[in-house]
Scaffold this active site. Structure first.
Site, mmCIF file in Angstrom:
data_model
loop_
_atom_site.group_PDB
_atom_site.id
_atom_site.type_symbol
_atom_site.label_atom_id
_atom_site.label_comp_id
_atom_site.label_asym_id
_atom_site.label_seq_id
_atom_site.Cartn_x
_atom_site.Cartn_y
_atom_site.Cartn_z
ATOM 1 N N ILE A 11 0.854 -1.190 0.000
ATOM 2 C CA ILE A 11 0.000 0.000 0.000
ATOM 3 C C ILE A 11 0.888 1.238 0.000
ATOM 4 O O ILE A 11 1.632 1.475 0.958
ATOM 5 C CB ILE A 11 -0.931 0.035 1.224
ATOM 6 C CG1 ILE A 11 -1.838 -1.204 1.254
ATOM 7 C CG2 ILE A 11 -1.775 1.310 1.213
ATOM 8 C CD1 ILE A 11 -2.774 -1.256 2.454
ATOM 9 N N ASP A 57 10.902 7.767 -1.463
ATOM 10 C CA ASP A 57 10.296 8.576 -2.521
ATOM 11 C C ASP A 57 10.157 7.701 -3.759
ATOM 12 O O ASP A 57 11.148 7.285 -4.363
ATOM 13 C CB ASP A 57 11.188 9.786 -2.807
ATOM 14 C CG ASP A 57 10.561 10.758 -3.797
ATOM 15 O OD1 ASP A 57 9.672 10.345 -4.566
ATOM 16 O OD2 ASP A 57 10.985 11.935 -3.812
ATOM 17 N N ARG A 119 5.013 -2.525 -12.955
ATOM 18 C CA ARG A 119 6.051 -3.244 -13.701
ATOM 19 C C ARG A 119 6.835 -4.194 -12.802
ATOM 20 O O ARG A 119 7.225 -5.287 -13.227
ATOM 21 C CB ARG A 119 6.998 -2.232 -14.362
ATOM 22 C CG ARG A 119 8.063 -2.873 -15.237
ATOM 23 C CD ARG A 119 8.903 -1.818 -15.926
ATOM 24 N NE ARG A 119 9.709 -1.036 -14.999
ATOM 25 C CZ ARG A 119 10.472 -0.003 -15.367
ATOM 26 N NH1 ARG A 119 10.484 0.387 -16.637
ATOM 27 N NH2 ARG A 119 11.191 0.653 -14.477
ATOM 28 N N TYR A 151 -2.431 17.636 -12.752
ATOM 29 C CA TYR A 151 -3.109 16.600 -11.969
ATOM 30 C C TYR A 151 -4.115 15.856 -12.838
ATOM 31 O O TYR A 151 -4.199 14.624 -12.812
ATOM 32 C CB TYR A 151 -3.801 17.246 -10.771
ATOM 33 C CG TYR A 151 -4.444 16.270 -9.815
ATOM 34 C CD1 TYR A 151 -3.670 15.565 -8.893
ATOM 35 C CD2 TYR A 151 -5.819 16.062 -9.822
ATOM 36 C CE1 TYR A 151 -4.261 14.677 -8.008
ATOM 37 C CE2 TYR A 151 -6.418 15.183 -8.942
ATOM 38 C CZ TYR A 151 -5.634 14.489 -8.038
ATOM 39 O OH TYR A 151 -6.223 13.610 -7.160
ATOM 40 N N LYS A 155 -3.877 11.786 -13.770
ATOM 41 C CA LYS A 155 -4.907 10.832 -13.367
ATOM 42 C C LYS A 155 -5.606 10.211 -14.579
ATOM 43 O O LYS A 155 -5.967 9.026 -14.548
ATOM 44 C CB LYS A 155 -5.914 11.509 -12.438
ATOM 45 C CG LYS A 155 -5.337 11.889 -11.072
ATOM 46 C CD LYS A 155 -4.810 10.668 -10.325
ATOM 47 C CE LYS A 155 -4.396 11.006 -8.899
ATOM 48 N NZ LYS A 155 -3.922 9.818 -8.141
ATOM 49 N N VAL A 184 -12.723 13.774 -0.868
ATOM 50 C CA VAL A 184 -12.372 13.131 0.401
ATOM 51 C C VAL A 184 -11.441 14.055 1.191
ATOM 52 O O VAL A 184 -10.437 14.526 0.651
ATOM 53 C CB VAL A 184 -11.688 11.772 0.159
ATOM 54 C CG1 VAL A 184 -11.334 11.108 1.481
ATOM 55 C CG2 VAL A 184 -12.587 10.872 -0.674
#
Length: 256
Positions: A11, A57, A119, A151, A155, A184
């Site tokens: 995650i 990162d 990948r 952005y 996306k 959110v």
């Protein structure tokens, strides 16, 4: 027994917001989690025996491979799920006010890093003949009227990658889906500096944003836990025939 019992899941963005809510819920259902974040490990999960954390990162060239190597070291050879949640906002910039830095950073974090992680995990999932990947998009992944150009493009690109991966590996037991949260309350907006936002561009989107803000005022807002519920469903066997789907989670905001 939980459908997530003992499955191994990576995650990203797990230190806060949707990532933290998802990791917490997955652990409560018996999953084994490698959390990844550029920030430090969440204190609330530090003592959980099934939670391991890697700070890094994801835009650095070697980090995606290190993530997978760490997961294998901590949990063995399987990787059952990858949840690409980490992301950043832009400055709501229009194409004529966009800086090179913001374009490159948004694409690197929101698109290149998830693709590179896919990948890295796909060879393991192909060997297993199983696995579920879920990429987190946004209202901006299906609309041009909710965020800046960097952005929005990042996306949209991630949704294309999701569909390609779903089709390419569908006969090998590997699924790839996406969820598109809307409105959110997480730290992603607070992490950007409002003084740098493109106010003119934001003004053209104000009616769209206001239409959704009213839901929260009435107690109908979407929470990080709502996104977590859908993410965990998509990595469970209950969703075994859902593949290549782009699922809005925004209380119908996406219909406008």
């Amino acid at each position: 027994m939980s459908l997530l019992q003992d499955i191994v899941v990576i995650i990203t963005g797990s230190a806060s917001g949707i990532g933290l809510a998802t990791a917490t819920a997955a652990l409560s259902q018996g999953a084994r989690i490698l959390g990844v974040d550029v920030s430090s490990a969440p204190v609330s999960l530090n003592e959980h025996p099934n939670y391991k954390f890697m700070q890094g990162d994801l835009t650095h060239e070697t980090t995606p491979r290190q993530v997978v190597e760490t997961c294998i070291k901590e949990f063995g050879g399987r990787i059952d799920g990858l949840l690409n949640i980490a992301g950043i906002m832009d400055q709501n910039s229009s194409v004529d006010s966009l800086s090179d830095y913001m374009w490159e950073r948004c694409i690197a974090v929101n698109l290149t890093a998830p693709v590179k992680l896919m990948r890295e995990v796909i060879p393991i999932m192909r060997q297993q003949q199983s696995g579920s990947i879920v990429n987190v998009g946004s209202k901006a992944a299906t609309s041009g009227a909710s965020s800046g150009v960097a952005y929005t493009a990042s996306k949209h690109g991630l949704m294309g990658a999701t569909k390609n991966v779903a089709w390419r590996y569908k006969q090998e037991g590997i699924r790839c889906n996406a969820v598109c949260p809307g409105g959110v309350p997480t730290g992603i907006v607070q992490a950007s500096d409002p003084s740098t936002w493109d106010k003119d561009a934001l003004g053209t989107m104000s009616l769209i944003h206001q239409a959704h803000a009213a839901d929260r005022q009435k107690g109908l807002g979407v929470e990080a836990e709502d996104i977590a519920d859908c993410l965990l469903f998509l990595i469970s066997s209950q969703s075994k025939r859902i593949n290549g789907a782009i699922i809005p989670i925004d209380n119908a905001w996406s219909v406008i």
